[in-house]
Design a protein around this motif. Structure first.
Motif, PDB file in Angstrom:
ATOM      1  N   VAL B  75       0.832  -1.206   0.000  1.00  0.00           N
ATOM      2  CA  VAL B  75       0.000   0.000   0.000  1.00  0.00           C
ATOM      3  C   VAL B  75       0.867   1.257   0.000  1.00  0.00           C
ATOM      4  O   VAL B  75       0.636   2.193  -0.761  1.00  0.00           O
ATOM      5  N   CYS B  76       1.901   1.258   0.851  1.00  0.00           N
ATOM      6  CA  CYS B  76       2.722   2.460   0.980  1.00  0.00           C
ATOM      7  C   CYS B  76       3.531   2.744  -0.274  1.00  0.00           C
ATOM      8  O   CYS B  76       3.643   3.890  -0.697  1.00  0.00           O
ATOM      9  N   VAL B  77       4.089   1.689  -0.885  1.00  0.00           N
ATOM     10  CA  VAL B  77       4.926   1.926  -2.065  1.00  0.00           C
ATOM     11  C   VAL B  77       4.074   2.392  -3.240  1.00  0.00           C
ATOM     12  O   VAL B  77       4.436   3.341  -3.955  1.00  0.00           O
ATOM     13  N   VAL B  78       2.921   1.755  -3.433  1.00  0.00           N
ATOM     14  CA  VAL B  78       2.046   2.170  -4.534  1.00  0.00           C
ATOM     15  C   VAL B  78       1.600   3.625  -4.331  1.00  0.00           C
ATOM     16  O   VAL B  78       1.653   4.442  -5.256  1.00  0.00           O
ATOM     17  N   THR B  79       1.195   3.953  -3.107  1.00  0.00           N
ATOM     18  CA  THR B  79       0.767   5.320  -2.811  1.00  0.00           C
ATOM     19  C   THR B  79       1.889   6.314  -3.066  1.00  0.00           C
ATOM     20  O   THR B  79       1.684   7.368  -3.676  1.00  0.00           O
ATOM     21  N   LEU B  80       3.079   5.936  -2.610  1.00  0.00           N
ATOM     22  CA  LEU B  80       4.242   6.818  -2.760  1.00  0.00           C
ATOM     23  C   LEU B  80       4.531   7.110  -4.238  1.00  0.00           C
ATOM     24  O   LEU B  80       4.677   8.261  -4.644  1.00  0.00           O
ATOM     25  N   LEU B  81       4.543   6.042  -5.057  1.00  0.00           N
ATOM     26  CA  LEU B  81       4.855   6.242  -6.477  1.00  0.00           C
ATOM     27  C   LEU B  81       3.791   7.104  -7.144  1.00  0.00           C
ATOM     28  O   LEU B  81       4.094   8.069  -7.841  1.00  0.00           O
ATOM     29  N   LEU B  82       2.519   6.745  -6.906  1.00  0.00           N
ATOM     30  CA  LEU B  82       1.441   7.497  -7.548  1.00  0.00           C
ATOM     31  C   LEU B  82       1.420   8.949  -7.075  1.00  0.00           C
ATOM     32  O   LEU B  82       1.222   9.861  -7.887  1.00  0.00           O
ATOM     33  N   SER B  83       1.636   9.165  -5.785  1.00  0.00           N
ATOM     34  CA  SER B  83       1.549  10.543  -5.300  1.00  0.00           C
ATOM     35  C   SER B  83       2.703  11.369  -5.850  1.00  0.00           C
ATOM     36  O   SER B  83       2.550  12.558  -6.104  1.00  0.00           O
ATOM     37  N   MET B  84       3.861  10.737  -6.054  1.00  0.00           N
ATOM     38  CA  MET B  84       4.973  11.478  -6.635  1.00  0.00           C
ATOM     39  C   MET B  84       4.642  11.897  -8.070  1.00  0.00           C
ATOM     40  O   MET B  84       4.865  13.039  -8.455  1.00  0.00           O
ATOM     41  N   ILE B  85       4.075  10.966  -8.856  1.00  0.00           N
ATOM     42  CA  ILE B  85       3.777  11.285 -10.256  1.00  0.00           C
ATOM     43  C   ILE B  85       2.634  12.296 -10.360  1.00  0.00           C
ATOM     44  O   ILE B  85       2.775  13.384 -10.921  1.00  0.00           O
ATOM     45  N   ILE B  86       1.489  11.930  -9.752  1.00  0.00           N
ATOM     46  CA  ILE B  86       0.304  12.778  -9.882  1.00  0.00           C
ATOM     47  C   ILE B  86       0.523  14.130  -9.219  1.00  0.00           C
ATOM     48  O   ILE B  86       0.175  15.178  -9.758  1.00  0.00           O
ATOM     49  N   GLY B  87       1.150  14.106  -8.047  1.00  0.00           N
ATOM     50  CA  GLY B  87       1.390  15.344  -7.316  1.00  0.00           C
ATOM     51  C   GLY B  87       2.338  16.272  -8.052  1.00  0.00           C
ATOM     52  O   GLY B  87       2.074  17.481  -8.161  1.00  0.00           O
ATOM     53  N   CYS B 186      12.466  19.228 -15.884  1.00  0.00           N
ATOM     54  CA  CYS B 186      12.031  19.675 -14.559  1.00  0.00           C
ATOM     55  C   CYS B 186      12.018  18.560 -13.528  1.00  0.00           C
ATOM     56  O   CYS B 186      12.481  18.737 -12.400  1.00  0.00           O
ATOM     57  N   LEU B 187      11.500  17.395 -13.915  1.00  0.00           N
ATOM     58  CA  LEU B 187      11.397  16.312 -12.944  1.00  0.00           C
ATOM     59  C   LEU B 187      12.762  15.876 -12.416  1.00  0.00           C
ATOM     60  O   LEU B 187      12.941  15.759 -11.198  1.00  0.00           O
ATOM     61  N   PRO B 188      13.754  15.654 -13.306  1.00  0.00           N
ATOM     62  CA  PRO B 188      15.072  15.289 -12.785  1.00  0.00           C
ATOM     63  C   PRO B 188      15.653  16.376 -11.869  1.00  0.00           C
ATOM     64  O   PRO B 188      16.308  16.058 -10.880  1.00  0.00           O
ATOM     65  N   LEU B 189      15.372  17.647 -12.172  1.00  0.00           N
ATOM     66  CA  LEU B 189      15.904  18.710 -11.327  1.00  0.00           C
ATOM     67  C   LEU B 189      15.198  18.763  -9.980  1.00  0.00           C
ATOM     68  O   LEU B 189      15.763  19.221  -8.986  1.00  0.00           O
ATOM     69  N   GLY B 190      13.953  18.301  -9.947  1.00  0.00           N
ATOM     70  CA  GLY B 190      13.219  18.349  -8.688  1.00  0.00           C
ATOM     71  C   GLY B 190      13.322  17.077  -7.901  1.00  0.00           C
ATOM     72  O   GLY B 190      12.514  16.821  -7.019  1.00  0.00           O
ATOM     73  N   LYS B 191      14.325  16.250  -8.201  1.00  0.00           N
ATOM     74  CA  LYS B 191      14.293  14.927  -7.573  1.00  0.00           C
ATOM     75  C   LYS B 191      14.540  14.971  -6.063  1.00  0.00           C
ATOM     76  O   LYS B 191      14.023  14.135  -5.345  1.00  0.00           O
ATOM     77  N   THR B 192      15.250  15.985  -5.580  1.00  0.00           N
ATOM     78  CA  THR B 192      15.382  16.119  -4.122  1.00  0.00           C
ATOM     79  C   THR B 192      13.998  16.263  -3.495  1.00  0.00           C
ATOM     80  O   THR B 192      13.677  15.610  -2.498  1.00  0.00           O
ATOM     81  N   GLY B 193      13.205  17.147  -4.092  1.00  0.00           N
ATOM     82  CA  GLY B 193      11.865  17.375  -3.575  1.00  0.00           C
ATOM     83  C   GLY B 193      11.013  16.120  -3.634  1.00  0.00           C
ATOM     84  O   GLY B 193      10.319  15.776  -2.679  1.00  0.00           O
ATOM     85  N   LEU B 194      11.111  15.421  -4.768  1.00  0.00           N
ATOM     86  CA  LEU B 194      10.343  14.185  -4.938  1.00  0.00           C
ATOM     87  C   LEU B 194      10.713  13.168  -3.876  1.00  0.00           C
ATOM     88  O   LEU B 194       9.853  12.513  -3.281  1.00  0.00           O
ATOM     89  N   PHE B 195      12.009  13.058  -3.644  1.00  0.00           N
ATOM     90  CA  PHE B 195      12.514  12.110  -2.678  1.00  0.00           C
ATOM     91  C   PHE B 195      11.950  12.406  -1.287  1.00  0.00           C
ATOM     92  O   PHE B 195      11.453  11.527  -0.586  1.00  0.00           O
ATOM     93  N   VAL B 196      11.999  13.690  -0.946  1.00  0.00           N
ATOM     94  CA  VAL B 196      11.510  14.128   0.356  1.00  0.00           C
ATOM     95  C   VAL B 196      10.008  13.852   0.512  1.00  0.00           C
ATOM     96  O   VAL B 196       9.566  13.278   1.507  1.00  0.00           O
TER      97      VAL B 196
END
Lengths: 294, 275
Positions: B75-87, B186-196
């Motif tokens: 549940v957590c991994v799926v949520t994490l991936l989707l929220s990173m993409i959609i968000g 943009c996405l590669p540049l924002g990867k710190t944010g995505l990670f966080v």
């Protein structure tokens, strides 16, 4: 370039997934919840409009009064203690050189741990014959029934739970204040020392006013967090003894998913929502100031 | 030699006391989880006489914590991936694309932070039951994802707004489409944010109890915080097993925290300081 960024199709593609989710999982259900709160609705019958009946029920519900009292106690307690302890810890940590990260990480640690698990842990620590009372026994004292005492306006178990909540979440406030303090320009402090200010004075006249915008943020986070507080109470006392430690969130759960009174539980939910919005607005009106030039 | 002031010493003593207050309950739990139930009552503070893993194996197998951990993880991994993409898509749309209601959309998402999950519990529960989403992990992912979006969008908007215009302009001149600009620049540049944001989403949902408790009734689909409560009964709490269960539940977050504590802290403050 401008045409690229105004591309209607792209805007829809980028925004649609989040907007759809948000609307269907959050916004529409909230509206439904408000509608259900005016309905007689349980697991067996479909929703039937009854007007203000649920809200009248709220007025007569003794447990709701306790829950509301506990929730408001909890709200005030956590706003005040988190502000004081959080600022205090942040001020201490910004004043030391060695081990700052270590202490910071230790105090923040419980924020990321499961409240459900920590609730069980603290339930054990405060249970009648174990944990703290075993310790007290060693020095010849008899500890109180931490989680079962029902004397007083705010009963002992609520103080215990509130203490544990402070223990768990103070790290978050501390972190926010530290971030704000580290943004204050060093030259302000240097100037104050040259003018002969003590550390305490420069804290009073520089740190405190400049940290104020963050007080609003941290306080609204604490306020909403305390109104939402559920896991720990559920695992420490389950609202007992005799519903004395019930808060709005646990009462809603009981009414909705133990007795399946969906309409009534929705009315509690609406009350909770109104409280959350009102408290946030209040904090932002009263505490928030225009940001200073830093 | 630098003079150590008396205040510094007092501060350190106070901080050490605080650290003990924070670590002692956790270390003690760890200690007790290796004991027998009898030992907890007779010698609660001593080290275990002969350390046993029985409590852990019991909790893991008979207590079904193994399957619960797996469920939580899925549940957590799926949520994490989707929220990173959609968000991050929505954040990009708000921060970079030019349309009239972008600010309004941001406000719409941010109000989500003020809304307690309890308020949507009943409508979601009844609707999910109708469409067959109750008692399924998908039914958990949807609300988890929705409630993770506000903070993800908030932090990512900050990241995307901070990116220099020239980058997007030059990509545009090179003939990149808006999607390429997003995914390749943009996405590669924002990867710190995505990670966080990913970390925060993971930790938050790993600990979620209420939704999981209401939506899931099948033992094989329960998540970790829900399965934990089975170790406490009104008459027969087996403390040593409960402690093993608590340790199993918190070890993954402690490991994640130790590995990424700085990023988690950055994420928390990155969001709040700008607000």
């Amino acid at each position: 370039m401008d045409k690229l960024l105004r591309n209607k199709k792209a805007i829809v593609i980028f925004m649609a997934p989040a907007l759809i989710l948000f609307t269907f999982i959050l916004f529409i259900p909230i509206c439904q919840s408000v509608y259900y709160s005016f309905c007689d609705y349980n697991a067996l019958t479909p929703a039937k409009w009854v007007g203000l009946k649920n809200y009248q029920g709220l007025l007569q519900d003794k447990t709701l009064k306790i829950a509301l009292k506990n929730s408001i106690f909890f709200l005030i307690y956590s706003c005040v203690t988190q502000l004081i302890m959080g600022l205090f810890l942040a001020a201490l940590l910004t004043n030391i050189d060695k081990g700052r990260n270590l202490f910071k990480n230790i105090i923040y640690l419980p924020c990321v741990l499961s409240s459900a698990a920590l609730g069980l842990l603290w339930m054990f620590i405060f249970s009648p014959k174990l944990g703290i009372n075993q310790l007290l026994q060693k020095i010849g004292m008899e500890g109180p029934l931490w989680l079962m005492d029902t004397k007083g306006f705010i009963i002992l178990p609520m103080w215990v739970i509130a203490f544990v909540a402070l223990w768990q979440y103070v790290g978050q406030s501390m972190m926010l204040y530290m971030a704000q303090i580290s943004g204050i320009s060093k030259s302000l402090y240097e100037a104050s020392y040259i003018d002969g200010c003590s550390k305490a004075k420069s804290f009073r006249y520089i740190t405190l006013p400049l940290v104020r915008p963050m007080v609003a943020t941290a306080m609204s986070l604490n306020a909403i967090g305390s109104l939402k507080f559920f896991d720990m109470i559920f695992n420490m006392t389950e609202g007992g003894p005799n519903h004395k430690t019930e808060v709005l969130a646990t009462h809603l759960y009981q009414q909705g998913f133990k007795y399946f009174k969906y309409g009534y539980a929705s009315a509690i939910g609406v009350l909770l929502l109104v409280l959350c919005l009102a408290v946030t607005l209040f904090i932002n009106k009263v505490v928030k100031t225009e940001p200073y030039e830093m | 030699m630098k003079k150590v002031s008396i205040w510094q010493i007092i501060i350190y003593i106070f901080l050490i006391v605080m650290a003990v207050l924070y670590l002692a309950p956790l270390l003690w739990t760890f200690n007790v989880s290796f004991k027998t139930n009898k030992e907890i009552f007779t010698a609660p503070f001593a080290l275990p006489q002969d350390a046993t893993f029985e409590n852990f194996t019991f909790a893991w197998t008979a207590g079904k914590l193994g399957i619960a951990t797996l469920n939580s993880f899925i549940v957590c991994v799926v949520t994490l991936l989707l929220s990173m993409i959609i968000g991050s898509m929505a954040a990009f749309g708000i921060a970079r694309l030019r349309w009239k209601f972008s600010h309004l959309a941001l406000v719409y998402f941010l109000t989500g932070m003020m809304i307690p999950v309890h308020c949507v519990l009943i409508p979601l529960f009844t609707r999910f039951a109708k469409v067959g989403l109750s008692n399924s992990l998908t039914g958990l992912v949807l609300p988890y994802l929705t409630f993770s979006l506000p903070i993800t969008i908030f932090i990512m908007v900050g990241f995307f707004e901070g990116m220099p215009n020239e980058l997007i302009e030059s990509a545009c001149i090179d003939g990149a489409s808006i999607y390429q600009i997003f995914f390749k620049v943009c996405l590669p540049l924002g990867k710190t944010g995505l990670f966080v944001t990913g970390l925060m989403t993971f930790v938050g949902n790993w600990n979620e109890l209420l939704l999981a408790m209401v939506f899931i009734s099948d033992d094989m689909k329960k998540t970790l915080p829900v399965s934990l409560s089975k170790f406490v009964g009104p008459y027969n709490t087996n403390y040593s097993q409960m402690f093993a269960a608590i340790i199993i539940a918190i070890i993954p977050t402690i490991v994640v925290y130790c590995a990424f504590s700085n990023q988690i802290v950055d994420g928390l403050t990155a969001g709040a300081v700008k607000g």
